[in-house]
Each structure stands twice: as C-alpha cells, then as structure tokens.
Design a protein around this motif. Structure first.
Motif, PDB file in Angstrom:
ATOM      1  N   ARG A   1      -2.232 -11.063 -23.891  1.00  0.00           N
ATOM      2  CA  ARG A   1      -1.970 -12.498 -23.933  1.00  0.00           C
ATOM      3  C   ARG A   1      -3.117 -13.278 -24.576  1.00  0.00           C
ATOM      4  N   LYS A   2      -3.892 -12.618 -25.429  1.00  0.00           N
ATOM      5  CA  LYS A   2      -4.961 -13.340 -26.119  1.00  0.00           C
ATOM      6  C   LYS A   2      -4.357 -14.341 -27.087  1.00  0.00           C
ATOM      7  N   ASP A   3      -4.797 -15.589 -26.995  1.00  0.00           N
ATOM      8  CA  ASP A   3      -4.298 -16.626 -27.892  1.00  0.00           C
ATOM      9  C   ASP A   3      -4.748 -16.371 -29.329  1.00  0.00           C
ATOM     10  N   PRO A   4      -3.983 -16.885 -30.304  1.00  0.00           N
ATOM     11  CA  PRO A   4      -4.465 -16.860 -31.686  1.00  0.00           C
ATOM     12  C   PRO A   4      -5.792 -17.615 -31.775  1.00  0.00           C
ATOM     13  N   PRO A   5      -6.542 -17.475 -32.879  1.00  0.00           N
ATOM     14  CA  PRO A   5      -6.085 -16.928 -34.156  1.00  0.00           C
ATOM     15  C   PRO A   5      -6.043 -15.412 -34.179  1.00  0.00           C
ATOM     16  N   PHE A   6      -5.146 -14.890 -35.017  1.00  0.00           N
ATOM     17  CA  PHE A   6      -5.057 -13.457 -35.249  1.00  0.00           C
ATOM     18  C   PHE A   6      -6.112 -13.115 -36.304  1.00  0.00           C
ATOM     19  N   ASP A   7      -7.347 -12.989 -35.840  1.00  0.00           N
ATOM     20  CA  ASP A   7      -8.458 -12.719 -36.746  1.00  0.00           C
ATOM     21  C   ASP A   7      -8.809 -11.237 -36.717  1.00  0.00           C
ATOM     22  N   SER A   8      -9.925 -10.878 -37.332  1.00  0.00           N
ATOM     23  CA  SER A   8     -10.304  -9.468 -37.392  1.00  0.00           C
ATOM     24  C   SER A   8     -10.487  -8.867 -36.009  1.00  0.00           C
ATOM     25  N   GLU A   9     -11.074  -9.634 -35.078  1.00  0.00           N
ATOM     26  CA  GLU A   9     -11.301  -9.093 -33.740  1.00  0.00           C
ATOM     27  C   GLU A   9      -9.987  -8.876 -32.993  1.00  0.00           C
ATOM     28  N   PHE A  10      -9.023  -9.775 -33.187  1.00  0.00           N
ATOM     29  CA  PHE A  10      -7.699  -9.559 -32.591  1.00  0.00           C
ATOM     30  C   PHE A  10      -7.097  -8.268 -33.164  1.00  0.00           C
ATOM     31  N   PHE A  11      -7.215  -8.119 -34.468  1.00  0.00           N
ATOM     32  CA  PHE A  11      -6.700  -6.932 -35.153  1.00  0.00           C
ATOM     33  C   PHE A  11      -7.333  -5.656 -34.585  1.00  0.00           C
ATOM     34  N   TYR A  12      -8.645  -5.666 -34.424  1.00  0.00           N
ATOM     35  CA  TYR A  12      -9.323  -4.488 -33.876  1.00  0.00           C
ATOM     36  C   TYR A  12      -8.870  -4.219 -32.439  1.00  0.00           C
ATOM     37  N   SER A  13      -8.622  -5.287 -31.687  1.00  0.00           N
ATOM     38  CA  SER A  13      -8.148  -5.113 -30.307  1.00  0.00           C
ATOM     39  C   SER A  13      -6.809  -4.385 -30.261  1.00  0.00           C
ATOM     40  N   THR A  14      -5.946  -4.680 -31.230  1.00  0.00           N
ATOM     41  CA  THR A  14      -4.652  -3.985 -31.234  1.00  0.00           C
ATOM     42  C   THR A  14      -4.837  -2.494 -31.476  1.00  0.00           C
ATOM     43  N   HIS A  15      -5.850  -2.120 -32.233  1.00  0.00           N
ATOM     44  CA  HIS A  15      -6.098  -0.693 -32.458  1.00  0.00           C
ATOM     45  C   HIS A  15      -6.630  -0.021 -31.192  1.00  0.00           C
ATOM     46  N   LEU A  16      -7.494  -0.697 -30.459  1.00  0.00           N
ATOM     47  CA  LEU A  16      -7.951  -0.143 -29.187  1.00  0.00           C
ATOM     48  C   LEU A  16      -6.777  -0.003 -28.213  1.00  0.00           C
ATOM     49  N   LEU A  17      -5.915  -1.013 -28.181  1.00  0.00           N
ATOM     50  CA  LEU A  17      -4.756  -0.953 -27.289  1.00  0.00           C
ATOM     51  C   LEU A  17      -3.784   0.140 -27.718  1.00  0.00           C
ATOM     52  N   GLU A  18      -3.655   0.358 -29.022  1.00  0.00           N
ATOM     53  CA  GLU A  18      -2.767   1.420 -29.484  1.00  0.00           C
ATOM     54  C   GLU A  18      -3.326   2.797 -29.114  1.00  0.00           C
ATOM     55  N   GLN A  19      -4.648   2.945 -29.164  1.00  0.00           N
ATOM     56  CA  GLN A  19      -5.246   4.193 -28.692  1.00  0.00           C
ATOM     57  C   GLN A  19      -4.980   4.374 -27.202  1.00  0.00           C
ATOM     58  N   ALA A  20      -5.069   3.291 -26.445  1.00  0.00           N
ATOM     59  CA  ALA A  20      -4.758   3.373 -25.014  1.00  0.00           C
ATOM     60  C   ALA A  20      -3.311   3.812 -24.798  1.00  0.00           C
ATOM     61  N   GLU A  21      -2.415   3.358 -25.673  1.00  0.00           N
ATOM     62  CA  GLU A  21      -1.021   3.818 -25.581  1.00  0.00           C
ATOM     63  C   GLU A  21      -0.930   5.326 -25.774  1.00  0.00           C
ATOM     64  N   ARG A  22      -1.666   5.845 -26.741  1.00  0.00           N
ATOM     65  CA  ARG A  22      -1.650   7.292 -26.967  1.00  0.00           C
ATOM     66  C   ARG A  22      -2.172   8.052 -25.750  1.00  0.00           C
ATOM     67  N   GLU A  23      -2.975   7.376 -24.960  1.00  0.00           N
ATOM     68  CA  GLU A  23      -3.522   7.987 -23.747  1.00  0.00           C
ATOM     69  C   GLU A  23      -2.633   7.759 -22.518  1.00  0.00           C
ATOM     70  N   GLY A  24      -1.490   7.064 -22.744  1.00  0.00           N
ATOM     71  CA  GLY A  24      -0.532   6.892 -21.661  1.00  0.00           C
ATOM     72  C   GLY A  24      -0.327   5.473 -21.173  1.00  0.00           C
ATOM     73  N   ALA A  25      -1.036   4.502 -21.740  1.00  0.00           N
ATOM     74  CA  ALA A  25      -0.890   3.116 -21.298  1.00  0.00           C
ATOM     75  C   ALA A  25       0.422   2.523 -21.812  1.00  0.00           C
ATOM     76  N   HIS A  26       0.911   1.524 -21.094  1.00  0.00           N
ATOM     77  CA  HIS A  26       2.108   0.769 -21.480  1.00  0.00           C
ATOM     78  C   HIS A  26       1.663  -0.663 -21.783  1.00  0.00           C
ATOM     79  N   VAL A  27       1.771  -1.070 -23.054  1.00  0.00           N
ATOM     80  CA  VAL A  27       1.235  -2.355 -23.494  1.00  0.00           C
ATOM     81  C   VAL A  27       2.379  -3.245 -23.978  1.00  0.00           C
ATOM     82  N   PHE A  28       2.338  -4.516 -23.550  1.00  0.00           N
ATOM     83  CA  PHE A  28       3.353  -5.507 -23.932  1.00  0.00           C
ATOM     84  C   PHE A  28       2.626  -6.795 -24.349  1.00  0.00           C
TER      85      PHE A  28
END
Length: 315
Positions: free
Chosen positions: A86-113
């Motif tokens: 639920r991080k507010d915009p702007p969709f900047d580089s740090e937001f982008f990097y956060s999505t990659h960390l969250l996607e790695q967490a998904e590969r480890e079994g996390a459920h992200v929405f």
C-alpha cells in the motif's frame, strides 16, 4: 491470519479518510493480526530470504493515539499469511526496486497483493492503452509537433506527466492554444520525457469518478471527485469535492469488463478513473476512497476488500 501492510509511515496517516487504515480496522475486527513496515525496511541478503523490520500493531479505536506497537523485529516476509502493498505513489525507482524484493518473497512462498509484477506491468496512466475501447482520444508522445497536431484536431486538451499523482502537473489548453509550447517544454523536458495528452472531457464538471474494482468485481458506488471553483482537476488532493453515487450503466460496464482481466493478473484492488463515459487512468498502487464511500452510502468497501483477500488466500 497475520497480515503485513507495506505502507507509508503510520504518523502520516489521516485515519478519518485513509483507505489502508480502513483495511486494517476491518481485518482486526475479524481477528486477524497486523504488522506494518515501510519499503525501506525490506532487505535481501545472499543465503537469506527477504525480510523486513516490521512492527506488530493493534488499533486502539482512539482518534489520536490510534495504535499501539510492539518493538520492531526482523521477520521473513514469507512467514506472513499475506502482504498488502500500500505504498503511495510516486512509482519511482525505489518503488520499482521494492516490487522486485516482493517478487522474490513470492518465490519464497509469500502472498502479495497487489502482485508485484502486476504493479510493474500496469503504470497508472499507460494502463489504459490496453483498453482503448473505453478511452477517449489520447496521445502518448515526446514530440512537441505531435502534441501541436493533436491540439489542432481536438481544440481543447489536457496534458499531464506520466509519473504524476494527485493531479500534479496537469494542464488544460483551450482552443486559443495559449502557452501550449511552454507547457509542452515543461512537461516533455525538451523531448526527453513522454507526455500524455487527452481530449478535454467537459463531463469533468460532474466529477472524475473513481470506480473501485475488488476481486474482479466493481464496488456498486463510485466517488465522483468534482472540481471546485475555477479548478480543472477533480482530485481530492487538489481540492476536489468527493460525492459518492451509484454506478451508472457505463461505469458498471467498464468495471465488469476490466475487473476479471485485472484480477486474473493479480490486481486484487484497482481504482478505475472515469470521466463521463471514458476511462482516463487505472490506479493500482494504492487506490483510495473506501472511507468516503462508506461514510456517504453505508456500503462497507473495506469489508468487500477483506472478503476478497480471504478468498484469494484460500485459492
């Protein structure tokens, strides 16, 4: 369930209108436990899973001291039952990097929405390109000449940056073309950045409607954000007046068409912006308006969201 909300600092919440707060309140009411962190609190290191320094919190019901928190601890994201981004915009580089960390967490079994890849794949201005049948005349370009031709064709236009939020950087240029060149130079940085240009829709006087889509289904009420005074922007952040109203037939048609497509891609919640009969944006990062709709209509949007969240975790 134990839920982690990745959000802005809790101290910044205006709980009387904050949608993330409404989600938390409903989740706690059902007996789910809550934790929060900011994107900066997430970490990955070789040999470890993605972790976050997270605070376990409990809502108090008090309007001022609205939560209590345990000391922050580092926890694996995959140990939470669900992570709500639920991080507010702007969709900047740090937001982008956060999505990659969250996607790695998904590969480890996390459920992200909402799903991290879906957040990256649906930039909020450009997401409408896929649904052109519901959009008004629109141009995306860096070219000042293209913008000038679009203005000559449509006479009255709106220009906006692709990374704006809350109505920031939106300009209207009428038939006289006054300041079109200067506005274009400001927004496209002399051809270095892309700009979205749309035909002005006079129906904005009736509101920029936020149609919320949850679990693939439209909420039965929209929030029409109505510009005030001489302002052309209806955004609440720009002083617009929010008026909840039942969905029109066209609103429902749009919500029912887009909803299943977005949900299938992992977008549990989306906010579709509609002016008149046309989609102007599709908001997926942290759509709002839950509390405004509830306060004016009694429809519990947060309950619909937690229903959808619980159902998604069962599938």
């Amino acid at each position: 369930m134990h839920l982690l909300f990745v959000a802005d600092p809790l101290a910044s919440f205006k709980i009387y209108k904050d949608t993330t707060f409404a989600m938390m309140r409903e989740a706690q009411r059902r007996g789910h436990t809550l934790a929060t962190c900011e994107p900066k609190d997430m970490r990955w290191q070789t040999g470890e899973k993605v972790t976050a320094t997270a605070q376990r919190i409990r809502l108090t019901g008090d309007a001022t001291d609205w939560y209590t928190a345990e000391p922050a601890e580092r926890e694996q994201l995959c140990d939470f039952d669900a992570i709500v981004m639920r991080k507010d915009p702007p969709f900047d580089s740090e937001f982008f990097y956060s999505t990659h960390l969250l996607e790695q967490a998904e590969r480890e079994g996390a459920h992200v929405f909402n799903k991290p890849r879906a957040l990256r794949d649906h930039p909020e201005k450009l997401a409408i390109l896929e649904f052109a049948q519901f959009s008004g005349p629109t141009l995306v370009t860096r070219s000042a000449a293209d913008i000038k031709r679009f203005h000559a064709e449509h006479k009255d236009i709106i220009l906006k940056p692709l990374d704006g939020m809350g109505g920031m950087g939106i300009f209207r240029v009428k038939e006289d073309g006054l300041n079109l060149g200067s506005i274009t130079e400001t927004l496209n940085k002399d051809g270095a950045q892309s700009v979205m240009v749309q035909k002005f829709l006079p129906e904005i006087s009736l509101g920029d409607k936020r149609v919320l889509v949850i679990g693939g289904k439209p909420v039965p009420f929209s929030l029409a954000r109505i510009p005030q005074g001489s302002e052309v922007r209806g955004n609440l952040a720009a002083g617009g007046l929010g008026v909840a109203q039942p969905l029109s037939e066209r609103d429902r048609e749009i919500g029912e068409a887009l909803g299943p497509v977005l949900a299938a891609r992992g977008l549990l919640l989306a906010g579709v912006d509609v002016i008149g009969d046309y989609v102007t944006e599709i908001n997926v990062t942290s759509p709002t308006c839950f509390q405004e709709i509830f306060d004016q209509t009694g429809f519990d949007v947060a309950a619909m969201f937690v229903d959808a969240l619980e159902a998604a975790l069962k599938n």
